[in-house]
Scaffold this motif. Structure first.
Motif, PDB file in Angstrom:
ATOM      1  N   LEU A  62      47.708  28.545  43.672  1.00  0.00           N
ATOM      2  CA  LEU A  62      47.018  28.642  44.961  1.00  0.00           C
ATOM      3  C   LEU A  62      46.787  27.256  45.525  1.00  0.00           C
ATOM      4  O   LEU A  62      46.829  26.255  44.796  1.00  0.00           O
ATOM      5  CB  LEU A  62      45.687  29.398  44.826  1.00  0.00           C
ATOM      6  CG  LEU A  62      44.546  28.792  43.984  1.00  0.00           C
ATOM      7  CD1 LEU A  62      43.783  27.694  44.719  1.00  0.00           C
ATOM      8  CD2 LEU A  62      43.571  29.882  43.578  1.00  0.00           C
ATOM      9  N   ARG A  63      46.570  27.213  46.827  1.00  0.00           N
ATOM     10  CA  ARG A  63      46.214  25.957  47.492  1.00  0.00           C
ATOM     11  C   ARG A  63      45.253  26.296  48.616  1.00  0.00           C
ATOM     12  O   ARG A  63      45.556  27.118  49.477  1.00  0.00           O
ATOM     13  CB  ARG A  63      47.438  25.254  48.045  1.00  0.00           C
ATOM     14  CG  ARG A  63      47.102  23.948  48.786  1.00  0.00           C
ATOM     15  CD  ARG A  63      48.380  23.178  49.149  1.00  0.00           C
ATOM     16  NE  ARG A  63      48.072  22.004  49.943  1.00  0.00           N
ATOM     17  CZ  ARG A  63      48.081  21.986  51.279  1.00  0.00           C
ATOM     18  NH1 ARG A  63      48.410  23.078  51.952  1.00  0.00           N
ATOM     19  NH2 ARG A  63      47.801  20.860  51.925  1.00  0.00           N
ATOM     20  N   TRP A  64      44.052  25.702  48.587  1.00  0.00           N
ATOM     21  CA  TRP A  64      43.073  25.851  49.658  1.00  0.00           C
ATOM     22  C   TRP A  64      43.100  24.557  50.468  1.00  0.00           C
ATOM     23  O   TRP A  64      42.544  23.520  50.043  1.00  0.00           O
ATOM     24  CB  TRP A  64      41.671  26.062  49.095  1.00  0.00           C
ATOM     25  CG  TRP A  64      41.525  27.335  48.273  1.00  0.00           C
ATOM     26  CD1 TRP A  64      42.328  28.425  48.303  1.00  0.00           C
ATOM     27  CD2 TRP A  64      40.502  27.609  47.318  1.00  0.00           C
ATOM     28  NE1 TRP A  64      41.880  29.380  47.425  1.00  0.00           N
ATOM     29  CE2 TRP A  64      40.747  28.913  46.803  1.00  0.00           C
ATOM     30  CE3 TRP A  64      39.397  26.903  46.845  1.00  0.00           C
ATOM     31  CZ2 TRP A  64      39.942  29.501  45.846  1.00  0.00           C
ATOM     32  CZ3 TRP A  64      38.589  27.496  45.880  1.00  0.00           C
ATOM     33  CH2 TRP A  64      38.850  28.782  45.392  1.00  0.00           C
ATOM     34  N   SER A 109      43.171  18.684  49.164  1.00  0.00           N
ATOM     35  CA  SER A 109      43.095  20.142  49.122  1.00  0.00           C
ATOM     36  C   SER A 109      42.712  20.571  47.707  1.00  0.00           C
ATOM     37  O   SER A 109      42.721  19.767  46.767  1.00  0.00           O
ATOM     38  CB  SER A 109      44.431  20.770  49.511  1.00  0.00           C
ATOM     39  OG  SER A 109      45.440  20.436  48.573  1.00  0.00           O
ATOM     40  N   ALA A 137      48.450  31.498  50.942  1.00  0.00           N
ATOM     41  CA  ALA A 137      48.753  30.874  49.654  1.00  0.00           C
ATOM     42  C   ALA A 137      50.242  30.599  49.560  1.00  0.00           C
ATOM     43  O   ALA A 137      51.066  31.400  49.984  1.00  0.00           O
ATOM     44  CB  ALA A 137      48.291  31.784  48.524  1.00  0.00           C
ATOM     45  N   GLY A 158      36.856  30.794  54.605  1.00  0.00           N
ATOM     46  CA  GLY A 158      36.707  29.407  54.228  1.00  0.00           C
ATOM     47  C   GLY A 158      35.555  29.216  53.266  1.00  0.00           C
ATOM     48  O   GLY A 158      34.790  30.156  53.003  1.00  0.00           O
ATOM     49  N   TYR A 210      37.085  23.844  52.955  1.00  0.00           N
ATOM     50  CA  TYR A 210      38.469  24.273  52.776  1.00  0.00           C
ATOM     51  C   TYR A 210      38.695  25.644  53.422  1.00  0.00           C
ATOM     52  O   TYR A 210      37.779  26.469  53.513  1.00  0.00           O
ATOM     53  CB  TYR A 210      38.808  24.362  51.278  1.00  0.00           C
ATOM     54  CG  TYR A 210      38.447  23.126  50.507  1.00  0.00           C
ATOM     55  CD1 TYR A 210      39.333  22.056  50.435  1.00  0.00           C
ATOM     56  CD2 TYR A 210      37.207  23.011  49.867  1.00  0.00           C
ATOM     57  CE1 TYR A 210      38.997  20.898  49.725  1.00  0.00           C
ATOM     58  CE2 TYR A 210      36.865  21.875  49.173  1.00  0.00           C
ATOM     59  CZ  TYR A 210      37.760  20.816  49.099  1.00  0.00           C
ATOM     60  OH  TYR A 210      37.412  19.679  48.410  1.00  0.00           O
ATOM     61  N   ALA A 211      39.937  25.862  53.849  1.00  0.00           N
ATOM     62  CA  ALA A 211      40.354  27.212  54.230  1.00  0.00           C
ATOM     63  C   ALA A 211      40.486  28.041  52.950  1.00  0.00           C
ATOM     64  O   ALA A 211      40.671  27.493  51.855  1.00  0.00           O
ATOM     65  CB  ALA A 211      41.674  27.174  54.988  1.00  0.00           C
ATOM     66  N   PHE A 212      40.380  29.362  53.102  1.00  0.00           N
ATOM     67  CA  PHE A 212      40.424  30.243  51.936  1.00  0.00           C
ATOM     68  C   PHE A 212      41.458  31.340  52.198  1.00  0.00           C
ATOM     69  O   PHE A 212      41.113  32.483  52.507  1.00  0.00           O
ATOM     70  CB  PHE A 212      39.034  30.854  51.707  1.00  0.00           C
ATOM     71  CG  PHE A 212      38.881  31.592  50.400  1.00  0.00           C
ATOM     72  CD1 PHE A 212      38.614  30.911  49.224  1.00  0.00           C
ATOM     73  CD2 PHE A 212      38.980  32.978  50.352  1.00  0.00           C
ATOM     74  CE1 PHE A 212      38.456  31.593  48.024  1.00  0.00           C
ATOM     75  CE2 PHE A 212      38.823  33.672  49.156  1.00  0.00           C
ATOM     76  CZ  PHE A 212      38.563  32.975  47.985  1.00  0.00           C
TER      77      PHE A 212
END
Length: 496
Positions: A219-221, A184, A2, A74, A39-41
């Motif tokens: 946050l950014r996924w 994203s 993050a 993810g 998306y990645a988590f």
């Protein structure tokens, strides 16, 4: 991971990444944006959005266990209908493999079915019968959960507003998610800054968080279309599959049963071997365990320090001092607080002490060594010859005025009846001496015994009387009768 992002005014830009335009957001009639994608988590950073109290904090799986957000790598989001999303969270591969190991250990029928559905014969038969889709579904049902699915609906599980969805939290304001122009997922939340104040709680010191202000967590996924859940049917995953435990256990049980049958054919019963060992053991030596297993006989005894090797040497002598016919893998063990005694462990494989084969057992005399050297000689049959003595009915070399095996006492020896009475008093109930024979300088005692134990006790009594007894043979004649032969040297028991 993050990123620490700065949320611009009106919540439409996160660290320079703008919220997607209305066309890309494609809000439905509930005002919910289209967040579809993979998306990645990453876990939240120090100043990121807190998942505590939200659906993102942890995820329930089988058996009441829960997967924390830190073990999710993810997710795939799909808008299934207006106002409804399907979130599919992908569990970290290591956690899935651990779960697979638990299924193998504790849910053996389930694992066995899974294992064989992934092997060529049953896999091909299942697919030919029910199709690949049914096979994939059944494998997923049997395998460890690699995805955790949550369905969210507007008005009950979330709120859609201005191109954002709001996920409720139990302790503070919701987490807001939207789609960025880079495809994203962007997020923000109102977080409380705290400082820890140490307080005494009666059983130790603890930090009590004290609020000091608020900040905007972000946050950014990142979009990651390469993400896919772990699948047990993939080649790399299948290489991790081990054979079902219950099949291994059944195979081991079969091998052990076969080995036990082989051991029973090859070796005497443990009690019989114990009796033979006890017959050779000097006073103070205790045979503690005799186990027949795995094609070997495992023996443990304790002895006074001065006599620690006596039984070993006598057993070696029975086998002609051969490497294979004597004690192997010998260990001498000192126990703290018991320095006056030693424990000895060793293994026998081809010793005539333990073998059922009479032909092999008689090899104890093959070396031709004189038993007077202190090595006991054991025969599987009462008529087996022993160097330095004569069988019951065989003439020996002439001595002064008498032949070996004669009932006429040599010079200085008592008559047979006198010796029989003297030694007979040393044997406990259940043993009796029935014959005395002379041979060279030594005397052979023949007797009947109900148990090996009374022979062993009699041997110890003879040893205490300075007769240096050596067991020539002990043979079962019936369930409650054994015939034994013991060789003794001149002593007060044999003197005229």
């Amino acid at each position: 991971m993050a990123l620490a992002l700065i949320v611009a005014g009106c919540g439409r830009s996160v660290n320079g990444v703008d919220q997607a335009g209305k066309t890309q957001l494609a809000p439905d009639l509930y005002g919910c944006p289209d967040l579809s994608g993979t998306y990645a988590f990453p876990p939240p950073g120090a100043k990121g959005v807190s998942y505590r109290g939200s659906m993102l904090e942890e995820f329930p799986i089988e058996w009441g266990n829960r997967v924390p957000a830190s073990q999710i790598r993810g997710l795939t989001i799909r808008r299934v209908e207006p106002g409804a999303y399907e979130f599919r969270f992908m569990v970290e591969d290591t956690r899935v493999v651990q779960h697979l190991a638990l299924i193998r250990e504790f849910y053996k029928p389930r694992y066995r079915e899974l294992y064989h559905l992934l092997q060529a014969p049953q896999r091909d038969a299942f697919i030919a019968r029910e199709g690949e889709a049914a096979h994939a579904k059944r494998v997923a049902e049997l395998g460890p959960p690699a995805e955790i699915v949550r369905t969210l609906r507007a008005g009950t599980d979330m709120i859609c507003r201005d191109g954002w969805i709001e996920l409720p939290r139990a302790y503070t304001k919701p987490i807001r998610l939207t789609l960025g122009e880079d495809r994203s997922i962007l997020g923000e939340s109102r977080e409380i800054s705290t400082v820890g104040i140490t307080v005494w709680c009666g059983d130790g010191c603890k930090d009590l968080p004290i609020p000091t202000g608020t900040y905007t967590g972000t946050l950014r996924w990142p979009r990651d279309d390469a993400q896919r859940p772990w699948r047990v049917q993939d080649l790399a995953a299948r290489s991790l599959l081990e054979r079902p435990i219950d099949e291994i256990e059944a195979e081991v049980a079969r091998r052990e049963a076969e080995q036990a049958r082989s051991d029973a054919d090859r070796f005497l019963a443990a009690d019989d071997i114990r009796g033979r060992l006890e017959g050779l053991a000097p006073a103070g030596t205790v045979v503690e365990t005799v186990e027949v297993r795995g094609g070997e006989v495992h023996v443990r005894y304790t002895a006074p320090t001065a006599d620690v090797d006596t039984l070993l040497n006598r057993v070696a002598g029975v086998g002609g001092n051969g490497a294979a016919t004597g004690p192997q893998r010998v260990q001498r063990i000192v126990t703290s607080g018991r320095f006056h005694v030693r424990s000895v462990e060793f293994v026998l494989t081809d010793s005539p002490m333990v073998l059922r084969s009479e032909a092999t057992a008689s090899m104890g005399n093959a070396s031709g060594e004189d038993p007077a050297s202190g090595m006991a000689v054991l025969s599987a049959a009462p008529s087996a010859a022993v160097a330095g003595s004569a069988p019951a009915n065989a003439p020996g070399p002439a001595t002064t005025a008498n032949a070996a095996g004669s009932q006429l006492p040599p010079a200085g020896y008592a008559d047979p009846l006198a010796i029989q009475r003297r030694v007979g008093r040393l044997f406990p109930a259940g043993c009796r001496v029935v014959d005395v024979r002379y041979g060279g300088e030594r005397v052979t005692l023949t007797g009947q015994a109900e148990t090996h134990r009374c022979v062993s006790d009699g041997m110890r009594a003879l040893d205490a009387a300075q007769s240096r007894p050596e067991l020539l043979s002990i043979v079962r004649e019936s369930n409650d009768s054994h015939r034994f032969e013991i060789l003794i040297v001149p002593s007060a028991l044999t003197a005229k």
